[in-house]
Design an enzyme around this catalytic site. Sequence first.
Site, mmCIF file in Angstrom:
data_model
loop_
_atom_site.group_PDB
_atom_site.id
_atom_site.type_symbol
_atom_site.label_atom_id
_atom_site.label_comp_id
_atom_site.label_asym_id
_atom_site.label_seq_id
_atom_site.Cartn_x
_atom_site.Cartn_y
_atom_site.Cartn_z
ATOM 1 N N ASP A 1 0.788 -1.269 -0.239
ATOM 2 C CA ASP A 1 -0.021 -0.154 -0.059
ATOM 3 C C ASP A 1 0.919 1.302 0.166
ATOM 4 O O ASP A 1 1.897 1.259 0.698
ATOM 5 C CB ASP A 1 -1.063 -0.002 1.145
ATOM 6 C CG ASP A 1 -2.256 0.882 0.970
ATOM 7 O OD1 ASP A 1 -3.137 0.525 0.813
ATOM 8 O OD2 ASP A 1 -2.113 2.242 0.649
ATOM 9 N N ASP B 1 4.517 2.287 -5.339
ATOM 10 C CA ASP B 1 3.460 2.778 -6.216
ATOM 11 C C ASP B 1 3.197 1.589 -7.220
ATOM 12 O O ASP B 1 4.164 1.472 -8.121
ATOM 13 C CB ASP B 1 3.796 3.920 -6.878
ATOM 14 C CG ASP B 1 2.916 4.513 -7.921
ATOM 15 O OD1 ASP B 1 1.949 3.830 -8.231
ATOM 16 O OD2 ASP B 1 2.953 5.819 -8.154
ATOM 17 N N ASN C 1 -5.523 -4.901 -6.672
ATOM 18 C CA ASN C 1 -6.790 -3.986 -5.838
ATOM 19 C C ASN C 1 -6.622 -2.575 -5.848
ATOM 20 O O ASN C 1 -7.542 -1.961 -5.585
ATOM 21 C CB ASN C 1 -7.049 -4.873 -4.587
ATOM 22 C CG ASN C 1 -7.745 -3.978 -3.639
ATOM 23 O OD1 ASN C 1 -8.789 -4.097 -3.854
ATOM 24 N ND2 ASN C 1 -7.230 -3.309 -2.758
ATOM 25 N N TYR D 1 -12.548 6.497 -14.288
ATOM 26 C CA TYR D 1 -12.350 5.333 -13.410
ATOM 27 C C TYR D 1 -13.237 4.247 -14.204
ATOM 28 O O TYR D 1 -12.542 2.980 -14.251
ATOM 29 C CB TYR D 1 -13.152 5.686 -12.043
ATOM 30 C CG TYR D 1 -13.241 4.695 -11.119
ATOM 31 C CD1 TYR D 1 -12.236 4.356 -10.281
ATOM 32 C CD2 TYR D 1 -14.566 3.830 -11.010
ATOM 33 C CE1 TYR D 1 -12.426 3.200 -9.352
ATOM 34 C CE2 TYR D 1 -14.679 3.001 -10.023
ATOM 35 C CZ TYR D 1 -13.705 2.630 -9.264
ATOM 36 O OH TYR D 1 -13.744 1.632 -8.263
ATOM 37 N N LYS E 1 -11.671 0.719 -15.394
ATOM 38 C CA LYS E 1 -12.173 -0.674 -15.052
ATOM 39 C C LYS E 1 -12.662 -1.329 -15.996
ATOM 40 O O LYS E 1 -12.469 -2.636 -15.973
ATOM 41 C CB LYS E 1 -13.411 -0.386 -13.758
ATOM 42 C CG LYS E 1 -12.863 0.548 -12.565
ATOM 43 C CD LYS E 1 -11.649 -0.351 -11.937
ATOM 44 C CE LYS E 1 -11.505 -0.254 -10.301
ATOM 45 N NZ LYS E 1 -10.284 -1.102 -9.947
ATOM 46 N N THR F 1 -16.553 1.378 1.735
ATOM 47 C CA THR F 1 -15.107 1.927 2.143
ATOM 48 C C THR F 1 -15.063 3.498 1.908
ATOM 49 O O THR F 1 -16.122 3.932 1.493
ATOM 50 C CB THR F 1 -13.912 1.286 1.208
ATOM 51 O OG1 THR F 1 -14.452 2.042 -0.414
ATOM 52 C CG2 THR F 1 -14.227 -0.144 0.996
HETATM 53 N N1 LIG Z 1 -15.666 0.214 -2.446
HETATM 54 C C1 LIG Z 1 -16.286 -0.318 -3.650
HETATM 55 O O1 LIG Z 1 -17.579 -0.560 -3.398
HETATM 56 C C2 LIG Z 1 -15.615 -0.688 -4.801
HETATM 57 C C3 LIG Z 1 -16.230 -0.697 -5.869
HETATM 58 C C4 LIG Z 1 -15.875 -1.272 -7.407
HETATM 59 C C5 LIG Z 1 -14.520 -1.329 -7.112
HETATM 60 N N2 LIG Z 1 -13.706 -0.948 -6.112
HETATM 61 C C6 LIG Z 1 -12.284 -0.969 -6.308
HETATM 62 O O2 LIG Z 1 -11.703 -1.902 -5.065
HETATM 63 C C7 LIG Z 1 -10.507 -1.327 -4.984
HETATM 64 C C8 LIG Z 1 -10.174 -1.187 -3.349
HETATM 65 O O3 LIG Z 1 -10.975 0.063 -3.038
HETATM 66 P P1 LIG Z 1 -11.405 0.529 -1.673
HETATM 67 O O4 LIG Z 1 -12.895 0.712 -2.100
HETATM 68 O O5 LIG Z 1 -11.095 -0.441 -0.667
HETATM 69 O O6 LIG Z 1 -10.718 1.717 -1.402
HETATM 70 P P2 LIG Z 1 -9.840 2.300 -0.366
HETATM 71 O O7 LIG Z 1 -9.552 3.733 -0.710
HETATM 72 O O8 LIG Z 1 -10.216 2.118 0.881
HETATM 73 O O9 LIG Z 1 -8.581 1.556 -0.621
HETATM 74 C C9 LIG Z 1 -7.569 1.508 -1.728
HETATM 75 C C10 LIG Z 1 -6.113 1.555 -1.274
HETATM 76 O O10 LIG Z 1 -5.288 1.638 -2.363
HETATM 77 C C11 LIG Z 1 -4.168 2.236 -2.090
HETATM 78 N N3 LIG Z 1 -3.497 3.023 -3.253
HETATM 79 C C12 LIG Z 1 -3.874 3.946 -3.938
HETATM 80 N N4 LIG Z 1 -2.972 4.213 -4.941
HETATM 81 C C13 LIG Z 1 -2.307 3.295 -4.966
HETATM 82 C C14 LIG Z 1 -0.796 3.046 -5.643
HETATM 83 N N5 LIG Z 1 -0.588 3.568 -6.575
HETATM 84 N N6 LIG Z 1 -0.154 1.955 -5.295
HETATM 85 C C15 LIG Z 1 -0.375 1.193 -4.067
HETATM 86 N N7 LIG Z 1 -1.573 1.451 -3.390
HETATM 87 C C16 LIG Z 1 -2.272 2.485 -3.745
HETATM 88 C C17 LIG Z 1 -4.647 3.222 -1.165
HETATM 89 O O11 LIG Z 1 -3.692 3.951 -0.239
HETATM 90 C C18 LIG Z 1 -5.768 2.545 -0.389
HETATM 91 O O12 LIG Z 1 -5.077 2.187 0.979
HETATM 92 C C19 LIG Z 1 -10.118 -0.320 -6.075
HETATM 93 O O13 LIG Z 1 -9.440 -0.840 -7.097
HETATM 94 C C20 LIG Z 1 -11.468 0.249 -6.035
HETATM 95 O O14 LIG Z 1 -11.487 0.937 -7.514
HETATM 96 C C21 LIG Z 1 -14.276 -0.634 -4.941
#
Ligand SMILES: NC(=O)c1ccc[n+]([C@@H]2O[C@H](COP(=O)([O-])OP(=O)(O)OC[C@H]3O[C@@H](n4cnc5c(N)ncnc54)[C@H](O)[C@@H]3O)[C@@H](O)[C@H]2O)c1
Length: 311
Positions: A37, A72, A99, A170, A174, A204
């Site tokens: 992360d 990253d 993720n 986004y 995706k 989240t």
């Molecule tokens: N929460 C939802 O309902 C939902 C829906 C569809 C897709 N998603 C996808 O699920 C995944 C997780 O999202 P989430 O909701 O847990 O969000 P979140 O913001 O809680 O977690 C995302 C994490 O990714 C880390 N991050 C960001 N850029 C980064 C990079 N360049 N390198 C390494 N780490 C990095 C952040 O520090 C964060 O801890 C994402 O890909 C998001 O697009 C989430």
Amino acid sequence: MPSLDGKVAIVTGAGRGIGREHALALAAAGAKLVVNDLGATLVGEGADPTPAQEVVREIEAAGGAAVANGDDVADFAGAERLVRQALDAYGRLDILVNNAGITRDRMLVNMSEDEWDSVIAVHLKGHFAPTRHAAAYWREQSKSGAEVRGRVINTSSPSGVFGNVGQTNYGAAKAAIAGLTIIAAQELARYGVTVNCLAPSARTRMTEASFGEIPKPAEGFDPMDPANIAPGVVALCADEAQGITGQCFFVYGGAVNVLRQWDAGELLQADGRWDADELLAELGDRFPSGLAPEGMAAQMGKAGGRSMQVG
Ligand SMILES: NC(=O)c1ccc[n+]([C@@H]2O[C@H](COP(=O)([O-])OP(=O)(O)OC[C@H]3O[C@@H](n4cnc5c(N)ncnc54)[C@H](O)[C@@H]3O)[C@@H](O)[C@H]2O)c1
């Protein structure tokens, strides 16, 4: 739960939200973890090692093995370091869960170049780069005669596969991740690697930023708990799932929906090249109500979920 004893997994963006739950569940199933992360803000700014380190501590406190990584994922060399760290720490790599993600929502007409570029980079390049380096390792293993049961689990989104207003950057990334999944699955099958993706929906900081506060039910099952997504990851990582690849699963609460890929759809066949007037007339005949996307809320409802947009 299937045993992942002896396997080594990388989860990107595992310091919070859905990725944190993936890491905890994989560790509980016996895998050794690299918890990646960057510790960025929701819009991808800054860096903080603390979230990844805390998840490592949680895994260790529960008796598991984990190391933190702050690279990253959108940095090609950083992604190579990430894969290398798994090999240096544990001597092998079996599972890559892509993720990590950010959002910078804006209507297309107002979107800046940076809002577009940064979101495409973190999601799309951030999936390609770790997968590319992990795939090179698995190819080398396969060519040396080792039996490989590699797993890549990507993260798409209902926004990408159904289309959510305000998220062209986004959603395009995706949707591209769902496409990358189908192609990578075909390319990597020969090395024993399966590639699938999830389109999750859970509470989240990301969803709360887009849709506002999502209250927890006072009692009973919480369909928006981010831990609801992890059993799908554990299942796809099991040896028994070797025959499942190139799929995209919508996951919300207790609903897991195996989405249909783009398919051949409706054929409009002419004897030779279509005349544009005739094609237009044929489209009018075949689709008298026109053709337009239904949008994310309607599609999520059909898939067994519930869009946060419709309450
Ligand atoms: N929460 C939802 O309902 C939902 C829906 C569809 C897709 N998603 C996808 O699920 C995944 C997780 O999202 P989430 O909701 O847990 O969000 P979140 O913001 O809680 O977690 C995302 C994490 O990714 C880390 N991050 C960001 N850029 C980064 C990079 N360049 N390198 C390494 N780490 C990095 C952040 O520090 C964060 O801890 C994402 O890909 C998001 O697009 C989430």
